[in-house]
Design a protein around this motif. Structure first.
Motif, PDB file in Angstrom:
ATOM      1  N   ALA A  38      76.894  57.203  -5.692  1.00 31.95           N
ATOM      2  CA  ALA A  38      76.838  58.050  -6.879  1.00 31.95           C
ATOM      3  C   ALA A  38      75.707  57.614  -7.806  1.00 31.95           C
ATOM      4  CB  ALA A  38      78.180  58.000  -7.622  1.00 31.95           C
ATOM      5  N   ALA A  39      75.515  56.298  -7.916  1.00 32.82           N
ATOM      6  CA  ALA A  39      74.435  55.788  -8.761  1.00 32.82           C
ATOM      7  C   ALA A  39      73.076  56.203  -8.205  1.00 32.82           C
ATOM      8  CB  ALA A  39      74.525  54.259  -8.850  1.00 32.82           C
ATOM      9  N   ASP A  40      72.937  56.162  -6.867  1.00 33.78           N
ATOM     10  CA  ASP A  40      71.670  56.560  -6.244  1.00 33.78           C
ATOM     11  C   ASP A  40      71.357  58.027  -6.524  1.00 33.78           C
ATOM     12  OD1 ASP A  40      71.162  54.067  -5.210  1.00 33.78           O
ATOM     13  OD2 ASP A  40      71.999  54.500  -3.228  1.00 33.78           O
ATOM     14  N   ILE A  41      72.382  58.865  -6.469  1.00 30.17           N
ATOM     15  CA  ILE A  41      72.183  60.293  -6.724  1.00 30.17           C
ATOM     16  C   ILE A  41      71.765  60.508  -8.175  1.00 30.17           C
ATOM     17  CG2 ILE A  41      73.353  62.520  -6.916  1.00 30.17           C
ATOM     18  CD1 ILE A  41      75.078  61.678  -4.527  1.00 30.17           C
ATOM     19  N   ALA A  42      72.427  59.787  -9.083  1.00 33.57           N
ATOM     20  CA  ALA A  42      72.127  59.935 -10.503  1.00 33.57           C
ATOM     21  C   ALA A  42      70.715  59.460 -10.835  1.00 33.57           C
ATOM     22  CB  ALA A  42      73.150  59.156 -11.333  1.00 33.57           C
ATOM     23  N   LEU A  43      70.231  58.473 -10.087  1.00 34.09           N
ATOM     24  CA  LEU A  43      68.917  57.896 -10.366  1.00 34.09           C
ATOM     25  C   LEU A  43      67.804  58.481  -9.505  1.00 34.09           C
ATOM     26  CD1 LEU A  43      70.002  54.145 -10.650  1.00 34.09           C
ATOM     27  CD2 LEU A  43      69.247  55.617 -12.520  1.00 34.09           C
ATOM     28  N   GLN A  44      68.142  59.423  -8.631  1.00 35.28           N
ATOM     29  CA  GLN A  44      67.158  59.947  -7.684  1.00 35.28           C
ATOM     30  C   GLN A  44      65.979  60.617  -8.375  1.00 35.28           C
ATOM     31  OE1 GLN A  44      68.761  62.500  -4.671  1.00 35.28           O
ATOM     32  NE2 GLN A  44      66.822  62.731  -3.610  1.00 35.28           N
ATOM     33  N   ALA A  45      66.244  61.392  -9.417  1.00 29.95           N
ATOM     34  CA  ALA A  45      65.153  62.082 -10.113  1.00 29.95           C
ATOM     35  C   ALA A  45      64.191  61.079 -10.746  1.00 29.95           C
ATOM     36  CB  ALA A  45      65.721  63.011 -11.175  1.00 29.95           C
ATOM     37  N   THR A  46      64.749  60.024 -11.353  1.00 30.93           N
ATOM     38  CA  THR A  46      63.910  58.992 -11.963  1.00 30.93           C
ATOM     39  C   THR A  46      63.080  58.275 -10.914  1.00 30.93           C
ATOM     40  OG1 THR A  46      65.514  58.641 -13.742  1.00 30.93           O
ATOM     41  CG2 THR A  46      63.911  56.890 -13.365  1.00 30.93           C
ATOM     42  N   GLU A  47      63.721  57.949  -9.783  1.00 32.98           N
ATOM     43  CA  GLU A  47      63.025  57.252  -8.707  1.00 32.98           C
ATOM     44  C   GLU A  47      61.892  58.108  -8.153  1.00 32.98           C
ATOM     45  OE1 GLU A  47      62.366  54.166  -5.755  1.00 32.98           O
ATOM     46  OE2 GLU A  47      63.114  54.307  -7.804  1.00 32.98           O
ATOM     47  N   SER A  48      62.142  59.399  -7.975  1.00 31.07           N
ATOM     48  CA  SER A  48      61.111  60.299  -7.457  1.00 31.07           C
ATOM     49  C   SER A  48      59.928  60.376  -8.417  1.00 31.07           C
ATOM     50  CB  SER A  48      61.696  61.698  -7.237  1.00 31.07           C
ATOM     51  OG  SER A  48      62.725  61.665  -6.273  1.00 31.07           O
ATOM     52  N   PHE A  49      60.225  60.439  -9.700  1.00 33.87           N
ATOM     53  CA  PHE A  49      59.178  60.504 -10.714  1.00 33.87           C
ATOM     54  C   PHE A  49      58.322  59.238 -10.689  1.00 33.87           C
ATOM     55  CE2 PHE A  49      57.873  59.499 -15.135  1.00 33.87           C
ATOM     56  CZ  PHE A  49      56.991  60.542 -15.326  1.00 33.87           C
ATOM     57  N   LEU A  50      58.964  58.081 -10.592  1.00 33.44           N
ATOM     58  CA  LEU A  50      58.228  56.817 -10.579  1.00 33.44           C
ATOM     59  C   LEU A  50      57.406  56.661  -9.301  1.00 33.44           C
ATOM     60  CD1 LEU A  50      60.963  54.440 -12.060  1.00 33.44           C
ATOM     61  CD2 LEU A  50      58.865  55.222 -13.175  1.00 33.44           C
ATOM     62  N   LEU A  51      57.949  57.109  -8.182  1.00 33.56           N
ATOM     63  CA  LEU A  51      57.186  57.053  -6.939  1.00 33.56           C
ATOM     64  C   LEU A  51      55.930  57.913  -7.037  1.00 33.56           C
ATOM     65  CD1 LEU A  51      59.918  57.223  -4.135  1.00 33.56           C
ATOM     66  CD2 LEU A  51      58.355  55.326  -4.597  1.00 33.56           C
ATOM     67  N   GLY A  52      56.066  59.060  -7.680  1.00 39.71           N
ATOM     68  CA  GLY A  52      54.910  59.923  -7.873  1.00 39.71           C
ATOM     69  C   GLY A  52      53.843  59.260  -8.717  1.00 39.71           C
ATOM     70  N   LEU A  53      54.264  58.575  -9.785  1.00 43.55           N
ATOM     71  CA  LEU A  53      53.315  57.865 -10.635  1.00 43.55           C
ATOM     72  C   LEU A  53      52.621  56.745  -9.869  1.00 43.55           C
ATOM     73  CD1 LEU A  53      55.230  57.514 -14.049  1.00 43.55           C
ATOM     74  CD2 LEU A  53      53.414  59.135 -13.459  1.00 43.55           C
ATOM     75  N   GLU A  54      53.385  56.016  -9.065  1.00 38.78           N
ATOM     76  CA  GLU A  54      52.811  54.913  -8.290  1.00 38.78           C
ATOM     77  C   GLU A  54      51.816  55.432  -7.255  1.00 38.78           C
ATOM     78  OE1 GLU A  54      56.568  51.785  -8.628  1.00 38.78           O
ATOM     79  OE2 GLU A  54      56.396  53.094  -6.902  1.00 38.78           O
TER      80      GLU A  54
END
Length: 212
Positions: A38-54
């Protein structure tokens, strides 16, 4: 897309702050007893955004080091032209002078990633930068789709700060993402799996293990 050093520094700051917030949020979920899935799902949008920045930061460093990757899809010629300017070591002002237009015009064009740029305009920009565009037929590889072409930049040896996984592993995972059309979450999982595997191999090769 990053176009200059000022934007690059700003993106690095965003990555640092974003990663700090990401880990703080994950720690908070753990304290609250939220299941990992559940935590991974909740944080998925943030993770995707950060991966894009990187990815953007790594692509900028790659171009700034003078590496200009082949253009695999004409739909992305706008981004390629910007990377070509960076690879040639030209500022927007210097390119504007060569094109005999205002710096504001070049800045506006790059913000729009040369949207709907015509053949004559693209050729004029190439000529001003001293860059030749050559068409090469490759019989051994599949032409990338518009979606995957954005992630085919080889990041060479440059790295982007990451508190969990080295950016080289993100680069490798990014190659899988481009070829298999994977989601950002799957890309992150691959990078972490590679990181865990390398750590395990390093432990197996440690002096203490070899003595046994």
């Amino acid at each position: 897309m990053i176009r200059n050093d000022t934007e690059y520094k700003r993106v690095l700051q965003q990555i640092e702050e974003g990663r700090a917030h990401f880990h703080a949020q994950r720690a908070s979920f753990q304290e609250q007893g939220v299941p990992v899935e559940a935590a991974d799902i909740a944080l998925q949008a943030t993770e995707s955004f950060l991966l894009g920045l990187e990815e953007d930061a790594a692509a900028y460093l790659n171009a700034k080091s003078g590496h200009l990757t082949p253009l695999g899809d004409l739909k992305h010629i706008g981004r390629w032209l910007i990377h070509a300017r960076i690879a040639r070591g030209l500022s927007q002002r210097e390119l504007a002078e060569r094109l005999q237009v205002s710096e504001a015009q070049v800045s506006r064009d790059e913000r729009n990633e040369y949207s709907k740029v015509g053949v004559d305009r693209a050729q004029a920009i190439l000529d001003a930068m001293g860059v030749a565009l050559r068409v090469v037929e490759d019989r051994h590889t599949t032409i990338p789709t518009a979606e995957s072409a954005a992630y085919t930049i080889p990041f060479e040896t440059h790295s982007v700060p990451s508190s969990e996984v080295d950016s080289e592993l993100y680069r490798i995972a990014g190659n899988f993402r481009a070829k298999k059309n994977l989601s950002p979450e799957k890309t992150r999982q691959i990078a972490h799996a590679l990181n865990n595997l390398l750590n395990t191999l390093a432990e197996d090769d440690s002096p203490a293990v070899r003595q046994e």
